[in-house]
Design an enzyme around this catalytic site. Structure first.
Site, PDB file in Angstrom:
ATOM      1  N   HIS A 510      65.216  49.196  76.101  1.00 36.65           N
ATOM      2  CA  HIS A 510      66.461  48.431  76.025  1.00 36.65           C
ATOM      3  C   HIS A 510      66.485  47.301  77.056  1.00 36.65           C
ATOM      4  O   HIS A 510      67.547  46.872  77.484  1.00 36.65           O
ATOM      5  CB  HIS A 510      67.668  49.357  76.223  1.00 36.65           C
ATOM      6  CG  HIS A 510      67.783  50.428  75.171  1.00 36.65           C
ATOM      7  ND1 HIS A 510      68.670  51.469  75.252  1.00 36.65           N
ATOM      8  CD2 HIS A 510      67.117  50.605  74.004  1.00 36.65           C
ATOM      9  CE1 HIS A 510      68.534  52.253  74.178  1.00 36.65           C
ATOM     10  NE2 HIS A 510      67.594  51.747  73.421  1.00 36.65           N
TER      11      HIS A 510
HETATM   12  C1  LIG Z   1      60.118  50.990  70.326  1.00 36.07           C
HETATM   13  C2  LIG Z   1      61.558  50.610  70.394  1.00 36.07           C
HETATM   14  C3  LIG Z   1      62.538  51.555  70.061  1.00 36.07           C
HETATM   15  C4  LIG Z   1      63.884  51.215  70.139  1.00 36.07           C
HETATM   16  N1  LIG Z   1      64.829  52.098  69.673  1.00 36.07           N
HETATM   17  C5  LIG Z   1      66.109  51.668  69.535  1.00 36.07           C
HETATM   18  C6  LIG Z   1      67.081  52.448  68.852  1.00 36.07           C
HETATM   19  O1  LIG Z   1      66.798  53.523  68.311  1.00 36.07           O
HETATM   20  N2  LIG Z   1      68.360  51.975  68.781  1.00 36.07           N
HETATM   21  C7  LIG Z   1      68.721  50.776  69.335  1.00 36.07           C
HETATM   22  O2  LIG Z   1      69.892  50.401  69.251  1.00 36.07           O
HETATM   23  N3  LIG Z   1      67.813  50.015  69.972  1.00 36.07           N
HETATM   24  C8  LIG Z   1      66.524  50.410  70.052  1.00 36.07           C
HETATM   25  N4  LIG Z   1      65.603  49.603  70.643  1.00 36.07           N
HETATM   26  C9  LIG Z   1      66.059  48.351  71.261  1.00 36.07           C
HETATM   27  C10 LIG Z   1      66.406  47.269  70.243  1.00 36.07           C
HETATM   28  O3  LIG Z   1      65.601  47.399  69.096  1.00 36.07           O
HETATM   29  C11 LIG Z   1      66.228  45.889  70.893  1.00 36.07           C
HETATM   30  O4  LIG Z   1      67.001  45.832  72.067  1.00 36.07           O
HETATM   31  C12 LIG Z   1      66.682  44.779  69.971  1.00 36.07           C
HETATM   32  O5  LIG Z   1      66.071  44.903  68.715  1.00 36.07           O
HETATM   33  C13 LIG Z   1      66.372  43.411  70.579  1.00 36.07           C
HETATM   34  O6  LIG Z   1      66.926  42.405  69.744  1.00 36.07           O
HETATM   35  P1  LIG Z   1      66.753  40.861  70.058  1.00 36.07           P
HETATM   36  O7  LIG Z   1      67.415  40.137  68.950  1.00 36.07           O
HETATM   37  O8  LIG Z   1      67.175  40.580  71.456  1.00 36.07           O
HETATM   38  O9  LIG Z   1      65.166  40.618  70.031  1.00 36.07           O
HETATM   39  P2  LIG Z   1      64.107  41.003  68.893  1.00 36.07           P
HETATM   40  O10 LIG Z   1      64.693  41.835  67.838  1.00 36.07           O
HETATM   41  O11 LIG Z   1      62.909  41.520  69.602  1.00 36.07           O
HETATM   42  O12 LIG Z   1      63.786  39.609  68.218  1.00 36.07           O
HETATM   43  C14 LIG Z   1      63.032  38.588  68.796  1.00 36.07           C
HETATM   44  C15 LIG Z   1      62.217  37.937  67.695  1.00 36.07           C
HETATM   45  O13 LIG Z   1      61.724  36.690  68.156  1.00 36.07           O
HETATM   46  C16 LIG Z   1      60.384  36.540  67.757  1.00 36.07           C
HETATM   47  N5  LIG Z   1      59.767  35.599  68.694  1.00 36.07           N
HETATM   48  C17 LIG Z   1      59.585  35.768  70.026  1.00 36.07           C
HETATM   49  N6  LIG Z   1      59.001  34.684  70.553  1.00 36.07           N
HETATM   50  C18 LIG Z   1      58.816  33.802  69.534  1.00 36.07           C
HETATM   51  C19 LIG Z   1      58.252  32.503  69.450  1.00 36.07           C
HETATM   52  N7  LIG Z   1      57.752  31.866  70.524  1.00 36.07           N
HETATM   53  N8  LIG Z   1      58.210  31.886  68.234  1.00 36.07           N
HETATM   54  C20 LIG Z   1      58.697  32.506  67.132  1.00 36.07           C
HETATM   55  N9  LIG Z   1      59.239  33.744  67.161  1.00 36.07           N
HETATM   56  C21 LIG Z   1      59.298  34.371  68.353  1.00 36.07           C
HETATM   57  C22 LIG Z   1      59.837  37.952  67.796  1.00 36.07           C
HETATM   58  O14 LIG Z   1      58.679  38.081  66.997  1.00 36.07           O
HETATM   59  C23 LIG Z   1      61.014  38.763  67.279  1.00 36.07           C
HETATM   60  O15 LIG Z   1      61.013  38.912  65.889  1.00 36.07           O
HETATM   61  C24 LIG Z   1      64.252  49.926  70.581  1.00 36.07           C
HETATM   62  C25 LIG Z   1      63.282  48.978  70.896  1.00 36.07           C
HETATM   63  C26 LIG Z   1      61.949  49.298  70.786  1.00 36.07           C
HETATM   64  C27 LIG Z   1      60.918  48.249  71.116  1.00 36.07           C
END
Ligand SMILES: Cc1cc2nc3c(=O)[nH]c(=O)nc-3n(C[C@H](O)[C@H](O)[C@H](O)COP(=O)(O)OP(=O)(O)OC[C@H]3O[C@@H](n4cnc5c(N)ncnc54)[C@H](O)[C@@H]3O)c2cc1C
Ligand SMILES: *[C@@H]1O[C@H](CO)[C@@H](O)[C@H](O)[C@H]1NC(C)=O
Ligand SMILES: *[C@@H]1O[C@H](CO)[C@@H](O)[C@H](O)[C@H]1NC(C)=O
Length: 585
Positions: A510
C-alpha cells in the site's frame, strides 16, 4: 518431519513464501468470456500516429487512471490513455486468485505485469502493476472504503461527500462482489471476535471498527475484475488506449509572465513524449483547454514529474534536467505500511483464499477511536491459503504443505521515506526508501497489532489448525507448525516484540506518496505552479485510506473526472454565454 525443512532459524521473508507458492499448480482457467470492453479501442502503441492531439492525456491506465479516462470520455472530448503494460487478458495468471502469487514471482520478462522493486532499506521485496488496470489487475482483490474521517485530514483536499459516495457506488456496481468465506477465513473471523475485535459488522464496504467481511473484485466464478473493466463505461468513440506506451516525460512550455493565471504558473503541459515497444517516439499533444493527468502510481508519477523538470531545483540540476518548476516536495513524503505476521502449515486441508476478512480494532484510547482514521490501529488480515497443497521438491520424500498466514498492517504509517531517480530512463524503477519503523509510533502499532495476532492464534477457533499430538484416544493439540519464526513466547516482552517487527517486516503493497496533496498538488489535484497538469493516484496520499486503498483510488478517478467535466462545462458555458444573456421566449 516438516521441522527439518523449516528450521526455526529460517526467516519467512515474503520472497520465501512466494517461492514456496510458485510451486502451486496454476488454477483452472476461469470460464471464457467475450472480448473485454476495451478491445474496440485499445491497441498497441506502435499502431498510433507519431504525432496526434487530444483533449485529455491520461498517463498510466491503472487503478485511478482507467475510471478517470472513462469518465472524461463521457464529456465528448478526445481522451488518450497511455499504459506502459499490455492488456490483462494477455496474462492468464491475472484472471484468478490462484494466479496471485505466481504473478508476483514470475517477473523475469521485461513486460511482466508485476514490476518488482525493493526498498533500499532492508531490501523488502515489493511490486507495482505494469498492465492495463495497474496494480488493481495484480492485487489481492480486497475492496473496502476509507473511513469518513480520511476525507477531512488536515491540509487535504476538500471533498464533496455526496460525489464521493456516488463515485464509490459507481465502482461497486460494476466490479465488486460478496465473497464466500471458507475454512481459514471463517476461522479468522471467529478468532478476531474471540480476541475482542468487535462488534461483528458482517459484510460491508464501509470502514467500521470491529470485524467485517469486505468486498472482493473476484466474482463468484473466481474471475478477477479490475479498474480496466471500468473502461466499459467509456464512450468508445472518444477514447483510445495505447498499450505498451511508456511515457518518457511531460512536455512543458514556459508561461509568459503576462498570461500567468492560477497559482502563478511558470509553465504548462502541452503534451507528452512516449515510446512504443520498438522504441519509436510519439508525441501526444494537448488541445487548447485540455490537460495531461498523471496516474502512473506512487512510483511512476513522482518519477515522471522529476524527469519532466518538476521537482527540487538543486536535485534536478544535479541530473542536468532543465527546471520547469521548482517543487521541493516531489519525491518526498513517501510511505509504505509495514506488514508483519505469522505463517503456519495447518493440520487440516484449506481452501485457497486471498483477503476476505479484516479486523479493525479500536485504538487503546477507545473514545478517540472513531474520531480519527489514525485510531483504526492495526488490521489483522488473514491471507492466502493455497487451494491445493504446495509441492516442495524433495527427491526422496515429497512434502505437501499448505501455508496460511495471519498478519497485521500498521495504518498511516508515520515513518516517512523518499524516492529519487536511478536513471533518466522512465522504464527503470526509481530508487525508493521507506524507512520502515524509523518512527517509534509505527513500532508501537506493530507491537499492539502482533499482540492481537497472538490473541487470535490462541482463540478456540484456531485450535483445529494446531498440530495433533499423541495417539487416540489421548490426542491433543500442540503448537502451530510455523513457517519461519513464531511470535515471541512472552508477548509482554516489548524488546522481543519490537525485534520481531523489525526482523520480519514485509510490505502489504500500500505504498503511497511522492506527490502529496497540499505539497505537490492542490486540492483539485493540479500540480502546484504548473498549468494543465494534474496527478490523480496513490502518490497524492499522505495516509493510506481505509484498510486497503484500491476502493478509494478507483473512486478518486471517477470523482476527479466528474469534477473536471463539470469545471469544463462551466468554463465553456461562461465563454459561450452571450452578453447580455439571451432571453428565452
Ligand atoms: C501485490 C499487491 C496486492 C495488493 N492487494 C490489495 C488489495 O487486496 N486491496 C487493495 O485495496 N489494495 C491492494 N493493493 C494496493 C493497490 O492495488 C494499489 O495501491 C493501487 O492499485 C495503486 O493504484 P494507482 O492508481 O496509484 O497506481 P497503479 O494502479 O499501479 O497504476 C499505475 C499505472 O501507471 C502505469 N505507468 C507507470 N509509469 C508509466 C509510464 N512512464 N508510462 C506509462 N504508464 C506508466 C503502470 O503500468 C500502471 O498501470 C495491492 C497491491 C499489490 C501490488
Ligand atoms: C456518504 O456515505 C456515508 C456512509 O454511508 C454516510 O454516512 C454519509 O452521510 C454520506 N454522505 C453524503 C453527503 O451523502
Ligand atoms: C515477560 O516479559 C515481561 C517484560 O519484560 C517480564 O516482566 C515477565 O517476567 C516476562 N514473563 C515471563 C514468563 O518470562
Amino acid at each position: 518431519m516438516a521441522k527439518k525443512r523449516f528450521p526455526s532459524t529460517f526467516v519467512p521473508t515474503p520472497l520465501f513464501l512466494l517461492l514456496l507458492l510458485l510451486l502451486l499448480p496454476r488454477g483452472e482457467a476461469p470460464p471464457i468470456e467475450g472480448p473485454p470492453s476495451y478491445a474496440s479501442f485499445a491497441f498497441d502503441a506502435g499502431a498510433f500516429p507519431v504525432e496526434s492531439d487530444y483533449d485529455y492525456i491520461v498517463v498510466g491506465g491503472g487503478t485511478a487512471g482507467c475510471p478517470l479516462a472513462a469518465t472524461l470520455s463521457e464529456g465528448g472530448r478526445r481522451v488518450l490513455v497511455l499504459e506502459r503494460g499490455g492488456a490483462p487478458s494477455e496474462f492468464p495468471s491475472l484472471a484468478s486468485p490462484e494466479g496471485f502469487l505466481p504473478t508476483l514471482v514470475d517477473t523475469d520478462a521485461p513486460d511482466s505485469p508485476a514490476h518488482p522493486f525493493s526498498s533500499e532499506d532492508g531490501a523488502v521485496p515489493n511490486a507495482r502493476g505494469r498492465v492495463l488496470g495497474g496494480s488493481s489487475a495484480i492485487n489481492a482483490g480486497f475492496y473496502s472504503r476509507a473511513h469518513p474521517s480520511w476525507f477531512s485530514l488536515p491540509r487535504g483536499p476538500s471533498w464533496d461527500m455526496a460525489l464521493v459516495n456516488d463515485s464509490y457506488d459507481w465502482v461497486e456496481r460494476a466490479i465488486t462482489f460478496r465473497p464466500v468465506l471458507r475454512s481459514w477465513q471463517s476461522a479468522v473471523r471467529d478468532g478476531l471476535l474471540e480476541a475482542n475485535v468487535t462488534p461483528y459488522n458482517g459484510f460491508t464496504v464501509h470502514h467500521l471498527a470491529g470485524t467485517k467481511i469486505g468486498a472482493t473484485t473476484f466474482d463468484s466464478s473466481g474471475r478477477r475484475h479490475s479498474a480496466a473493466d471500468l473502461l466499459a463505461f467509456a464512450n468508445p468513440d472518444r477514447i483510445r488506449v495505447a498499450l505498451r506506451a511508456t511515457v518518457d516525460r511531460v512536455l512543458l512550455n514556459p508561461v509568459p509572465p503576462g498570461s500567468r493565471r492560477r497559482n502563478q504558473q511558470s509553465s504548462a503541459a502541452i503534451g507528452v513524449l512516449y515510446r512504443d515497444r520498438l522504441g519509436r517516439h510519439h508525441h501526444a499533444m494537448v488541445r487548447p483547454g485540455g490537460e495531461v493527468i498523471l496516474c502512473a502510481g506512487a512510483l511512476g508519477s513522482p518519477q515522471l514529474l522529476l524527469l519532466s523538470g518538476v521537482g527540487p531545483r538543486p536535485y534536478l540540476s544535479s541530473w542536468g534536467i532543465p527546471v520547469a518548476a521548482n517543487l521541493p516536495d516531489v519525491g518526498q513524503h513517501v510511505y509504505d505500511n509495514p506488514r508483519n505476521g505469522i505463517s503456519i502449515i495447518p493440520s487440516i486441508p484449506l481452501d485457497h483464499s486471498l483477503i476476505q476478512v479484516v479486523g479493525i480494532p479500536t485504538g487503546e484510547d477507545k473514545d478517540a477511536a472513531d474520531a480519527s482514521f489514525l485510531e483504526a490501529a492495526s488490521n489483522i488480515v488473514p491471507f492466502f491459503s493455497p487451494p491445493r497443497s504446495v509441492f516442495l521438491h524433495n527427491p526422496s520424500s515429497p512434502l505437501y504443505v499448505t501455508v496460511a498466514t495471519l498478519m497485521e498492517k500498521v495504518p498511516g504509517p508515520a515513518s516517512v521515506g523518499s524516492l529519487r531517480l536511478a536513471s533518466l530512463d522512465a522504464r527503470d524503477n526509481p530508487i525508493v526508501r521507506f524507512n520502515y519503523f524509523s518512527n517509534p509510533e509505527d513500532l508501537d502499532r506493530c507491537v499492539v497489532g502482533l499482540r492481537r495476532v497472538g490473541d487470535v492464534l490462541e482463540s478456540r477457533s484456531m485450535q483445529e489448525f494446531r498440530s495433533v499430538v499423541g495417539w487416540l484416544p489421548w490426542r491433543g493439540r500442540g503448537d502451530f507448525r510455523y513457517v519461519g519464526p513464531a511470535l515471541p513466547a512472552n508477548r509482554s516482552d516489548r524488546a522481543a516484540m519490537e525485534e520481531f517487527c523489525r526482523r520480519t517486516v514485509a510490505t502489504i503493497w500500500h505504498y503511497h506518496g511522492g506527490c502529496v496533496a497540499g505539497k505537490v498538488v492542490d486540492g483539485d489535484y493540479r500540480v502546484i505552479g504548473v498549468g494543465a497538469l494534474r496527478v490523480v493516484d496513490g502518490s497524492t496520499f499522505a495516509i493510506s485510506p481505509g484498510t486497503n486503498p484500491q476502493a478509494t483510488l478507483m473512486m478518486m478517478g471517477r470523482y476527479v473526472g466528474r469534477k473536471m467535466l463539470a469545471e469544463r462545462k462551466e468554463k465553456s458555458h461562461r465563454r459561450r454565454a452571450p452578453w447580455p444573456p439571451r432571453r428565452h421566449m
